[in-house]
Design a protein around this motif. Sequence first.
Motif, PDB file in Angstrom:
ATOM      1  N   ASN A   8       0.829  -1.213   0.000  1.00  0.00           N
ATOM      2  CA  ASN A   8       0.000   0.000   0.000  1.00  0.00           C
ATOM      3  C   ASN A   8       0.859   1.256   0.000  1.00  0.00           C
ATOM      4  OD1 ASN A   8      -2.347  -1.486  -0.013  1.00  0.00           O
ATOM      5  ND2 ASN A   8      -2.644  -1.379   2.195  1.00  0.00           N
ATOM      6  N   LEU A   9       1.935   1.236   0.767  1.00  0.00           N
ATOM      7  CA  LEU A   9       2.841   2.379   0.804  1.00  0.00           C
ATOM      8  C   LEU A   9       3.491   2.601  -0.564  1.00  0.00           C
ATOM      9  CD1 LEU A   9       4.267   4.633   2.337  1.00  0.00           C
ATOM     10  CD2 LEU A   9       5.972   2.950   3.042  1.00  0.00           C
ATOM     11  N   ALA A  10       3.935   1.521  -1.188  1.00  0.00           N
ATOM     12  CA  ALA A  10       4.552   1.626  -2.515  1.00  0.00           C
ATOM     13  C   ALA A  10       3.541   2.153  -3.539  1.00  0.00           C
ATOM     14  CB  ALA A  10       5.095   0.272  -2.952  1.00  0.00           C
ATOM     15  N   ALA A  11       2.313   1.681  -3.448  1.00  0.00           N
ATOM     16  CA  ALA A  11       1.276   2.140  -4.375  1.00  0.00           C
ATOM     17  C   ALA A  11       1.008   3.629  -4.175  1.00  0.00           C
ATOM     18  CB  ALA A  11      -0.007   1.336  -4.180  1.00  0.00           C
ATOM     19  N   ARG A  12       0.955   4.074  -2.931  1.00  0.00           N
ATOM     20  CA  ARG A  12       0.722   5.495  -2.660  1.00  0.00           C
ATOM     21  C   ARG A  12       1.875   6.353  -3.155  1.00  0.00           C
ATOM     22  NH1 ARG A  12      -0.196   5.297   2.995  1.00  0.00           N
ATOM     23  NH2 ARG A  12      -1.546   3.517   2.848  1.00  0.00           N
ATOM     24  N   ARG A  13       3.095   5.865  -2.961  1.00  0.00           N
ATOM     25  CA  ARG A  13       4.264   6.612  -3.429  1.00  0.00           C
ATOM     26  C   ARG A  13       4.246   6.725  -4.952  1.00  0.00           C
ATOM     27  NH1 ARG A  13       8.989   3.593  -1.746  1.00  0.00           N
ATOM     28  NH2 ARG A  13      10.168   5.263  -2.674  1.00  0.00           N
ATOM     29  N   TYR A  14       3.864   5.644  -5.637  1.00  0.00           N
ATOM     30  CA  TYR A  14       3.778   5.671  -7.092  1.00  0.00           C
ATOM     31  C   TYR A  14       2.693   6.650  -7.545  1.00  0.00           C
ATOM     32  CZ  TYR A  14       3.097   4.377 -11.914  1.00  0.00           C
ATOM     33  OH  TYR A  14       2.972   4.432 -13.276  1.00  0.00           O
ATOM     34  N   GLN A  15       1.533   6.613  -6.915  1.00  0.00           N
ATOM     35  CA  GLN A  15       0.443   7.527  -7.268  1.00  0.00           C
ATOM     36  C   GLN A  15       0.850   8.987  -7.061  1.00  0.00           C
ATOM     37  OE1 GLN A  15      -2.659   6.004  -4.774  1.00  0.00           O
ATOM     38  NE2 GLN A  15      -3.383   4.538  -6.309  1.00  0.00           N
ATOM     39  N   ASN A  16       1.537   9.260  -5.967  1.00  0.00           N
ATOM     40  CA  ASN A  16       2.009  10.631  -5.714  1.00  0.00           C
ATOM     41  C   ASN A  16       2.996  11.078  -6.785  1.00  0.00           C
ATOM     42  OD1 ASN A  16       0.450  11.004  -3.429  1.00  0.00           O
ATOM     43  ND2 ASN A  16       2.060  10.317  -2.034  1.00  0.00           N
ATOM     44  N   ALA A  17       3.905  10.191  -7.153  1.00  0.00           N
ATOM     45  CA  ALA A  17       4.888  10.527  -8.189  1.00  0.00           C
ATOM     46  C   ALA A  17       4.190  10.731  -9.539  1.00  0.00           C
ATOM     47  CB  ALA A  17       5.945   9.437  -8.291  1.00  0.00           C
ATOM     48  N   ALA A  18       3.197   9.900  -9.839  1.00  0.00           N
ATOM     49  CA  ALA A  18       2.469  10.036 -11.107  1.00  0.00           C
ATOM     50  C   ALA A  18       1.721  11.371 -11.154  1.00  0.00           C
ATOM     51  CB  ALA A  18       1.501   8.875 -11.298  1.00  0.00           C
ATOM     52  N   ARG A  19       1.083  11.743 -10.043  1.00  0.00           N
ATOM     53  CA  ARG A  19       0.384  13.041 -10.000  1.00  0.00           C
ATOM     54  C   ARG A  19       1.382  14.188 -10.151  1.00  0.00           C
ATOM     55  NH1 ARG A  19      -3.091  10.537  -6.255  1.00  0.00           N
ATOM     56  NH2 ARG A  19      -1.757  11.126  -4.530  1.00  0.00           N
ATOM     57  N   ASP A  20       2.535  14.048  -9.508  1.00  0.00           N
ATOM     58  CA  ASP A  20       3.580  15.065  -9.599  1.00  0.00           C
ATOM     59  C   ASP A  20       4.047  15.208 -11.052  1.00  0.00           C
ATOM     60  OD1 ASP A  20       5.518  16.919  -8.838  1.00  0.00           O
ATOM     61  OD2 ASP A  20       6.840  15.421  -7.908  1.00  0.00           O
TER      62      ASP A  20
END
Length: 128
Positions: A8-20
């Motif tokens: 879940n943490l990895a998925a959130r980090r990926y989503q944040n990077a994608a939004r960025d």
Amino acid sequence: MTDLTDHNLAARRYQNAARDLEHIVRGIAARYIGQQVPLTWRLLHAIEAEALADLGFASRHDAMLLGLFQRPSALPYPETDETVDFGASNALPAAFAFAVSAYEEASQHALAAVSTADTPKRARAWGG
């Protein structure tokens, strides 16, 4: 339980990077859209390169995560001045997809503005 939390943490980090990355790409594309520069293959590559080289983006995300946004070398795309056309394909590198989306949205807004301008306005009793 730890594996699920890590996932879940990895998925959130990926989503944040994608939004960025999307925010960065849209900002770059907006400059060209504002100048009415058509989206060519060469420009698409330039937008991608500028976005991925953004120092803020690189400093906010670790190298492994940044690597996920690099276009695979096995996916060559033309580097010409022809207008970008992916046809019905939806398998695009992230930066490409964000830039194409920004251009498509700008095109839709421009078409809507033209059709609104062509439509005669009815007088309203309240003056609108």
